[in-house]
Structure formats: C-alpha cells, structure tokens
Scaffold this motif. Structure first.
Motif, PDB file in Angstrom:
ATOM      1  N   ASP A  19      -4.856  12.535   6.115  1.00 41.76           N
ATOM      2  CA  ASP A  19      -6.161  12.238   5.540  1.00 41.76           C
ATOM      3  C   ASP A  19      -6.020  11.190   4.444  1.00 41.76           C
ATOM      4  O   ASP A  19      -5.486  11.464   3.370  1.00 41.76           O
ATOM      5  N   GLY A  20      -6.493   9.982   4.718  1.00 40.17           N
ATOM      6  CA  GLY A  20      -6.365   8.884   3.771  1.00 40.17           C
ATOM      7  C   GLY A  20      -7.083   9.128   2.457  1.00 40.17           C
ATOM      8  O   GLY A  20      -6.570   8.799   1.390  1.00 40.17           O
ATOM      9  N   LEU A  21      -8.263   9.710   2.507  1.00 43.67           N
ATOM     10  CA  LEU A  21      -8.993   9.989   1.270  1.00 43.67           C
ATOM     11  C   LEU A  21      -8.238  10.979   0.395  1.00 43.67           C
ATOM     12  O   LEU A  21      -8.150  10.810  -0.825  1.00 43.67           O
ATOM     13  N   SER A  22      -7.673  11.990   1.014  1.00 43.71           N
ATOM     14  CA  SER A  22      -6.888  12.970   0.266  1.00 43.71           C
ATOM     15  C   SER A  22      -5.659  12.303  -0.351  1.00 43.71           C
ATOM     16  O   SER A  22      -5.337  12.528  -1.516  1.00 43.71           O
ATOM     17  N   TYR A  23      -4.973  11.475   0.439  1.00 43.08           N
ATOM     18  CA  TYR A  23      -3.793  10.765  -0.061  1.00 43.08           C
ATOM     19  C   TYR A  23      -4.148   9.915  -1.277  1.00 43.08           C
ATOM     20  O   TYR A  23      -3.481   9.992  -2.310  1.00 43.08           O
ATOM     21  N   LEU A  24      -5.196   9.127  -1.175  1.00 41.67           N
ATOM     22  CA  LEU A  24      -5.578   8.263  -2.285  1.00 41.67           C
ATOM     23  C   LEU A  24      -5.953   9.079  -3.513  1.00 41.67           C
ATOM     24  O   LEU A  24      -5.637   8.692  -4.642  1.00 41.67           O
ATOM     25  N   PRO A  29      -3.139   6.342 -11.080  1.00 40.03           N
ATOM     26  CA  PRO A  29      -3.844   5.066 -11.242  1.00 40.03           C
ATOM     27  C   PRO A  29      -2.872   3.881 -11.187  1.00 40.03           C
ATOM     28  O   PRO A  29      -1.745   3.961 -11.693  1.00 40.03           O
ATOM     29  N   SER A  30      -3.316   2.807 -10.571  1.00 45.88           N
ATOM     30  CA  SER A  30      -2.569   1.535 -10.505  1.00 45.88           C
ATOM     31  C   SER A  30      -1.183   1.672  -9.892  1.00 45.88           C
ATOM     32  O   SER A  30      -0.282   0.904 -10.223  1.00 45.88           O
ATOM     33  N   SER A  31      -0.991   2.618  -8.981  1.00 46.80           N
ATOM     34  CA  SER A  31       0.354   2.899  -8.468  1.00 46.80           C
ATOM     35  C   SER A  31       0.691   2.218  -7.141  1.00 46.80           C
ATOM     36  O   SER A  31       1.852   2.214  -6.734  1.00 46.80           O
ATOM     37  N   LEU A  32      -0.294   1.628  -6.470  1.00 47.64           N
ATOM     38  CA  LEU A  32      -0.026   1.039  -5.160  1.00 47.64           C
ATOM     39  C   LEU A  32      -0.103  -0.487  -5.214  1.00 47.64           C
ATOM     40  O   LEU A  32      -1.088  -1.053  -5.671  1.00 47.64           O
ATOM     41  N   THR A  51     -17.314   2.178   3.196  1.00 49.38           N
ATOM     42  CA  THR A  51     -18.409   2.090   2.233  1.00 49.38           C
ATOM     43  C   THR A  51     -17.927   1.509   0.909  1.00 49.38           C
ATOM     44  O   THR A  51     -16.754   1.578   0.560  1.00 49.38           O
ATOM     45  N   LYS A  52     -18.870   0.965   0.168  1.00 48.59           N
ATOM     46  CA  LYS A  52     -18.547   0.436  -1.160  1.00 48.59           C
ATOM     47  C   LYS A  52     -18.020   1.559  -2.060  1.00 48.59           C
ATOM     48  O   LYS A  52     -17.084   1.353  -2.829  1.00 48.59           O
ATOM     49  N   ASP A  53     -18.595   2.750  -1.934  1.00 48.20           N
ATOM     50  CA  ASP A  53     -18.115   3.894  -2.721  1.00 48.20           C
ATOM     51  C   ASP A  53     -16.642   4.178  -2.437  1.00 48.20           C
ATOM     52  O   ASP A  53     -15.875   4.467  -3.356  1.00 48.20           O
ATOM     53  N   PHE A  54     -16.237   4.111  -1.170  1.00 45.49           N
ATOM     54  CA  PHE A  54     -14.828   4.337  -0.830  1.00 45.49           C
ATOM     55  C   PHE A  54     -13.936   3.339  -1.551  1.00 45.49           C
ATOM     56  O   PHE A  54     -12.936   3.714  -2.175  1.00 45.49           O
ATOM     57  N   PHE A  55     -14.284   2.075  -1.489  1.00 42.24           N
ATOM     58  CA  PHE A  55     -13.436   1.056  -2.104  1.00 42.24           C
ATOM     59  C   PHE A  55     -13.449   1.143  -3.626  1.00 42.24           C
ATOM     60  O   PHE A  55     -12.409   0.989  -4.270  1.00 42.24           O
ATOM     61  N   LEU A  56     -14.618   1.409  -4.215  1.00 40.17           N
ATOM     62  CA  LEU A  56     -14.699   1.484  -5.680  1.00 40.17           C
ATOM     63  C   LEU A  56     -14.116   2.777  -6.246  1.00 40.17           C
ATOM     64  O   LEU A  56     -13.443   2.756  -7.278  1.00 40.17           O
ATOM     65  N   ASP A  57     -14.370   3.893  -5.583  1.00 37.72           N
ATOM     66  CA  ASP A  57     -13.963   5.198  -6.123  1.00 37.72           C
ATOM     67  C   ASP A  57     -12.575   5.644  -5.686  1.00 37.72           C
ATOM     68  O   ASP A  57     -11.917   6.398  -6.405  1.00 37.72           O
ATOM     69  N   SER A  58     -12.129   5.223  -4.507  1.00 35.14           N
ATOM     70  CA  SER A  58     -10.853   5.716  -3.976  1.00 35.14           C
ATOM     71  C   SER A  58      -9.762   4.656  -3.927  1.00 35.14           C
ATOM     72  O   SER A  58      -8.598   4.951  -4.183  1.00 35.14           O
ATOM     73  N   VAL A  59     -10.116   3.412  -3.596  1.00 34.95           N
ATOM     74  CA  VAL A  59      -9.112   2.360  -3.447  1.00 34.95           C
ATOM     75  C   VAL A  59      -8.833   1.653  -4.768  1.00 34.95           C
ATOM     76  O   VAL A  59      -7.680   1.581  -5.206  1.00 34.95           O
ATOM     77  N   ALA A  60      -9.857   1.118  -5.405  1.00 38.07           N
ATOM     78  CA  ALA A  60      -9.658   0.322  -6.624  1.00 38.07           C
ATOM     79  C   ALA A  60      -8.844   1.035  -7.706  1.00 38.07           C
ATOM     80  O   ALA A  60      -7.945   0.425  -8.297  1.00 38.07           O
ATOM     81  N   PRO A  61      -9.099   2.312  -7.971  1.00 37.53           N
ATOM     82  CA  PRO A  61      -8.350   2.966  -9.052  1.00 37.53           C
ATOM     83  C   PRO A  61      -6.841   3.060  -8.823  1.00 37.53           C
ATOM     84  O   PRO A  61      -6.075   3.106  -9.778  1.00 37.53           O
ATOM     85  N   VAL A  62      -6.391   3.078  -7.571  1.00 39.48           N
ATOM     86  CA  VAL A  62      -4.960   3.269  -7.312  1.00 39.48           C
ATOM     87  C   VAL A  62      -4.212   1.962  -7.072  1.00 39.48           C
ATOM     88  O   VAL A  62      -2.985   1.952  -7.010  1.00 39.48           O
ATOM     89  N   SER A  64      -2.520  -1.566  -7.978  1.00 48.29           N
ATOM     90  CA  SER A  64      -1.942  -2.228  -9.144  1.00 48.29           C
ATOM     91  C   SER A  64      -2.752  -3.492  -9.431  1.00 48.29           C
ATOM     92  O   SER A  64      -3.590  -3.908  -8.620  1.00 48.29           O
ATOM     93  N   ALA A  65      -2.497  -4.128 -10.560  1.00 50.42           N
ATOM     94  CA  ALA A  65      -3.255  -5.313 -10.955  1.00 50.42           C
ATOM     95  C   ALA A  65      -3.196  -6.409  -9.890  1.00 50.42           C
ATOM     96  O   ALA A  65      -4.165  -7.141  -9.689  1.00 50.42           O
ATOM     97  N   ASP A  66      -2.079  -6.541  -9.210  1.00 45.80           N
ATOM     98  CA  ASP A  66      -1.926  -7.543  -8.160  1.00 45.80           C
ATOM     99  C   ASP A  66      -1.941  -6.913  -6.769  1.00 45.80           C
ATOM    100  O   ASP A  66      -1.437  -7.500  -5.806  1.00 45.80           O
ATOM    101  N   GLY A  67      -2.511  -5.720  -6.659  1.00 45.94           N
ATOM    102  CA  GLY A  67      -2.489  -4.980  -5.405  1.00 45.94           C
ATOM    103  C   GLY A  67      -3.263  -5.661  -4.289  1.00 45.94           C
ATOM    104  O   GLY A  67      -4.193  -6.427  -4.527  1.00 45.94           O
ATOM    105  N   VAL A  68      -2.848  -5.367  -3.062  1.00 48.52           N
ATOM    106  CA  VAL A  68      -3.438  -5.947  -1.866  1.00 48.52           C
ATOM    107  C   VAL A  68      -3.883  -4.816  -0.940  1.00 48.52           C
ATOM    108  O   VAL A  68      -3.169  -3.834  -0.772  1.00 48.52           O
ATOM    109  N   VAL A  69      -5.054  -4.986  -0.344  1.00 45.41           N
ATOM    110  CA  VAL A  69      -5.544  -4.063   0.671  1.00 45.41           C
ATOM    111  C   VAL A  69      -5.622  -4.826   1.992  1.00 45.41           C
ATOM    112  O   VAL A  69      -6.204  -5.910   2.043  1.00 45.41           O
ATOM    113  N   ALA A  70      -5.022  -4.280   3.023  1.00 47.39           N
ATOM    114  CA  ALA A  70      -5.119  -4.851   4.368  1.00 47.39           C
ATOM    115  C   ALA A  70      -5.745  -3.798   5.262  1.00 47.39           C
ATOM    116  O   ALA A  70      -5.388  -2.620   5.180  1.00 47.39           O
ATOM    117  N   ILE A  71      -6.681  -4.210   6.092  1.00 47.83           N
ATOM    118  CA  ILE A  71      -7.401  -3.273   6.945  1.00 47.83           C
ATOM    119  C   ILE A  71      -7.267  -3.713   8.399  1.00 47.83           C
ATOM    120  O   ILE A  71      -7.621  -4.842   8.733  1.00 47.83           O
TER     121      ILE A  71
END
Length: 113
Positions: A19-24, A29-32, A51-62, A64-71
């Motif tokens: 479960d990706g949401l659980s993992y995140l 914070p800032s660990s990935l 959803t924007k909520d997913f990216f703002l609430d679950s992805v952005a907080p974890v 790092s400052a130079d972190g990258v998301v690939a989908i």
C-alpha cells in the motif's frame, strides 16, 4: 518487474510492494530523494494516487529538497493530460515532463497512449 524487466540494482534503493499511501505515511519528512509511483488498481495510477491532495499531503512532505517523483502512467491522452496537470498544480515551482512510451514498448491499446 523492476528486477525482471529493468535489471534494477536493489543494493542502491528499496523496492516496496504494498500500500503506497501507507508506506508514504510512515516515512520521515524529507527522507526520499526519488519516489517512483507504479501502482495499479485497474487505473494506473489509482484514482486515490491521482489527486492534488495525494501529492500535497502524502508525497510532498516526504520528498527531500531536490527530490524527484516519477510516475508510470497508462491511459488515454486525456487521462494522462489530467494527471500531468494535477502534478503541475501540486508542484507549481517544479519542472514536469511527460515522456511517451518508446516504440519498442509496442503499445497497442487506447489505454496505453
């Protein structure tokens, strides 16, 4: 799939199946530095992860400052455009890009635009 199809060297990163949401939600914070979203619930990515909520609430907080998301996303042109717009709206001060599947992927479905 990362090991079988891409020869991923897991000594350099962790593959997480589950479960990706659980993992995140359990990451500090800032660990990935890199987050690859390759999830499927019949929709790729799942609606809950589009959803924007997913990216703002679950992805952005974890990230790092130079972190990258690939989908890894499969869908019609409209679905992919909507996902890209959601990501762009969620991270307005960051670069976003859409990279089509290479010809050797032999995409043959309207869900694999």
């Amino acid at each position: 799939a990362a090991l079988l199809f891409f020869g991923a060297d897991t000594s350099k990163f962790s593959l997480v199946g589950g479960d990706g949401l659980s993992y995140l939600g359990h990451q500090p914070p800032s660990s990935l530095d890199l987050l690859i979203i390759d999830a499927d619930d019949g929709n790729i990515p799942p609606k809950s992860m589009s959803t924007k909520d997913f990216f703002l609430d679950s992805v952005a907080p974890v990230l790092s400052a130079d972190g990258v998301v690939a989908i890894n996303a499969i869908g019609t042109s409209e679905e992919l455009s909507a996902l890209e717009a959601t990501v762009r709206d969620s991270f307005p001060n960051h670069y976003t890009a859409s990279i089509p599947a290479p010809p050797e992927a032999e995409v043959d479905s309207d869900r694999h635009a």
